[in-house]
Write a protein that holds these residues in place. Structure first.
Motif, mmCIF file in Angstrom:
data_model
loop_
_atom_site.group_PDB
_atom_site.id
_atom_site.type_symbol
_atom_site.label_atom_id
_atom_site.label_comp_id
_atom_site.label_asym_id
_atom_site.label_seq_id
_atom_site.Cartn_x
_atom_site.Cartn_y
_atom_site.Cartn_z
ATOM 1 N N SER A 231 0.825 -1.211 0.000
ATOM 2 C CA SER A 231 0.000 0.000 0.000
ATOM 3 C C SER A 231 0.856 1.256 0.000
ATOM 4 O O SER A 231 0.514 2.251 -0.646
ATOM 5 C CB SER A 231 -0.926 -0.004 1.220
ATOM 6 N N GLY A 232 1.975 1.208 0.723
ATOM 7 C CA GLY A 232 2.854 2.371 0.781
ATOM 8 C C GLY A 232 3.455 2.735 -0.560
ATOM 9 O O GLY A 232 3.689 3.918 -0.854
ATOM 10 N N LEU A 233 3.705 1.739 -1.390
ATOM 11 C CA LEU A 233 4.282 1.998 -2.708
ATOM 12 C C LEU A 233 3.386 2.877 -3.575
ATOM 13 O O LEU A 233 3.876 3.639 -4.416
ATOM 14 C CB LEU A 233 4.550 0.678 -3.440
ATOM 15 N N ILE A 234 2.071 2.768 -3.397
ATOM 16 C CA ILE A 234 1.158 3.511 -4.266
ATOM 17 C C ILE A 234 0.479 4.683 -3.574
ATOM 18 O O ILE A 234 -0.136 5.514 -4.233
ATOM 19 C CB ILE A 234 0.079 2.578 -4.849
ATOM 20 N N MET A 359 10.048 4.675 -1.033
ATOM 21 C CA MET A 359 10.541 4.149 -2.307
ATOM 22 C C MET A 359 9.680 4.531 -3.501
ATOM 23 O O MET A 359 10.092 4.374 -4.658
ATOM 24 C CB MET A 359 10.628 2.621 -2.228
ATOM 25 N N ALA A 360 8.460 5.016 -3.241
ATOM 26 C CA ALA A 360 7.497 5.226 -4.318
ATOM 27 C C ALA A 360 7.989 6.207 -5.369
ATOM 28 O O ALA A 360 7.927 5.928 -6.579
ATOM 29 C CB ALA A 360 6.164 5.696 -3.732
ATOM 30 N N GLY A 361 8.469 7.373 -4.929
ATOM 31 C CA GLY A 361 8.909 8.398 -5.877
ATOM 32 C C GLY A 361 10.042 7.932 -6.774
ATOM 33 O O GLY A 361 9.938 8.002 -8.010
ATOM 34 N N THR A 366 11.879 5.736 -12.178
ATOM 35 C CA THR A 366 12.653 4.710 -12.880
ATOM 36 C C THR A 366 11.778 3.845 -13.767
ATOM 37 O O THR A 366 12.135 3.553 -14.909
ATOM 38 C CB THR A 366 13.387 3.819 -11.862
ATOM 39 N N PHE A 367 10.593 3.438 -13.265
ATOM 40 C CA PHE A 367 9.782 2.445 -13.977
ATOM 41 C C PHE A 367 8.450 2.967 -14.486
ATOM 42 O O PHE A 367 7.737 2.228 -15.149
ATOM 43 C CB PHE A 367 9.519 1.243 -13.050
#
Length: 407
Positions: A231-234, A359-361, A366-367
């Motif tokens: 959830s934190g990634l998005i 890490m999200a930003g 990058t991807f």
């Protein structure tokens, strides 16, 4: 449901939660708007509010849970709200004296105090609410928080825009003091069995050993950590779904949050009526798997109504799943360990969320957006399959009861 409503402890704790949530959302919105005004919308200052809110969770959650097991829960809840009211009163004096930066301290104090008072609420439920009513009790408590996800920003904005910061802080003081008066009517808690005096860190370690000795609690901890990370990634990228995929204005993000909150409210109500009738293992797996699939759908969707429908559905499933998980934890954990288990497992969700957020930003740069959402969905799907490792039922109960006490 009538039996739950007739339970005095549940009524008092639920009403106190209502008052506390009102104060918290006035704080969230008032401080956000005030800091933006004072700093001309400086994103660093605004993000500092979140940092100051979440950091104390890591520093005090384990210790707060351990103290909740030692202290009288009624007294702890009352003292927590009283300290919140006093601290806001002190901050109000600083603001009147021209030191506006003191508002940051309001967030810190509130976050610290909550790490002691929230586990105490769980202890009160464990002691005074019958086991068969725990799931409905938790679902209604969750529903109150879901309701304020919808109405909290509106109430906070209305009060701040109408009255300004000083009266917003005064309203917070009044709400916390009202919660204190309500909690004074709680019945005296039975004294727990006397335990030998040990250093608080030993109590914390005993809580971790207790979790380590129970398979289901380990599985729940792993599940929480994976859900938090995914959830934190998005979470910080939510705005880009609205602006890039749906081609809407950034202000439209508030309506998607409202849909999620409405879904959580419906999910909480559904869990209150259906939670006892369904297989909890299946509910948890289906809920987490649905969350994983919904992330992919949102990333690929360019249709507003499809994304909106997914947001509402995810809110329903998330609330239902969280309530079932919470009820399982309450039943699995002995009263003497309720505070420490809550203080150890719940922060794993927050830790994963903050790690994913950090890490999200860089990952998006990058991807790009869709691959990051794919990573999030994969991590959460791992949590779904991990949840299948839980052993619930008669055999599991016998296993849990035979676990060695570690105090």
């Amino acid at each position: 449901m009538k039996a739950l409503i007739s339970n005095k402890v549940f009524r008092i704790v639920a009403f106190a939660d209502l008052l506390q949530q009102s104060a918290i959302w006035i704080r969230n919105i008032s401080l956000l708007f005030y800091v933006m005004e004072q700093t001309n919308g400086d994103p660093v200052a605004v993000s500092l509010l979140n940092v100051l809110e979440y950091t104390p969770i890591f520093l005090f959650s384990f210790i707060g849970g351990a103290f909740a097991d030692r202290w009288n829960p009624k007294r702890t809840m009352i003292t927590g709200d009283l300290l919140s009211a006093i601290s806001i009163g002190v901050i109000l004096l600083f603001v009147l004296a021209g030191s506006w930066q003191a508002v940051f301290a309001a967030t810190v104090v509130s976050a610290i105090v909550s790490q002691f008072s929230q586990p105490s609420s769980a202890v009160m439920f464990k002691r005074h609410v019958p086991g068969e009513l725990l799931a409905p009790a938790i679902s209604i408590s969750q529903g109150i928080m879901s309701l304020f996800i919808i109405v909290g920003p509106v109430v906070g904005t209305l009060i701040y825009s109408t009255l300004g910061l000083v009266y917003s802080l005064a309203a917070m003081i009044g709400l916390f003091l009202a919660a204190v008066l309500v909690q004074l009517t709680l019945p005296p808690s039975p004294r727990p069995p006397e335990r030998r005096a040990v250093p608080i860190l030993e109590d914390v370690k005993a809580g971790f050993r207790y979790i380590r000795g129970k398979r289901n609690l380990i599985v729940i901890a792993i599940t929480f950590a994976c859900i938090g990370l995914g959830s934190g990634l998005i979470q910080p990228l939510d705005i880009f779904i609205v602006t890039e995929r749906l081609q809407l204005h950034k202000e439209s993000v508030q309506w998607f949050h409202a849909l999620s909150g409405a879904g959580m409210l419906v999910g909480g109500a559904a869990a209150a009526f259906l939670g006892q009738k369904l297989n909890p293992r299946v509910v948890i797996f289906v809920g987490i798997a649905f969350l994983s699939c919904s992330i992919i759908v949102e990333a690929l969707s360019v249709w507003v109504y499809l994304t909106a429908a997914m947001r509402f559905s995810v809110g329903v499933m998330t609330a239902f799943m969280q309530i079932v998980l919470g009820a399982i934890m309450m039943k699995l954990v002995e009263e003497a360990y309720i505070g420490r288990v809550n203080g150890a497992i719940t922060p794993l969700l927050m830790a994963g969320t903050l790690a994913g957020t950090a890490m999200a930003g860089p990952l998006m740069k990058t991807f790009t957006l869709v691959p990051v959402y794919g990573m999030s969905a994969t991590i959460i799907l791992i949590a779904a399959f991990a949840s299948l490792s839980m052993k619930l039922g008669g055999n599991a109960a016998n296993t849990e009861r035979s676990a060695v006490h570690l105090d």
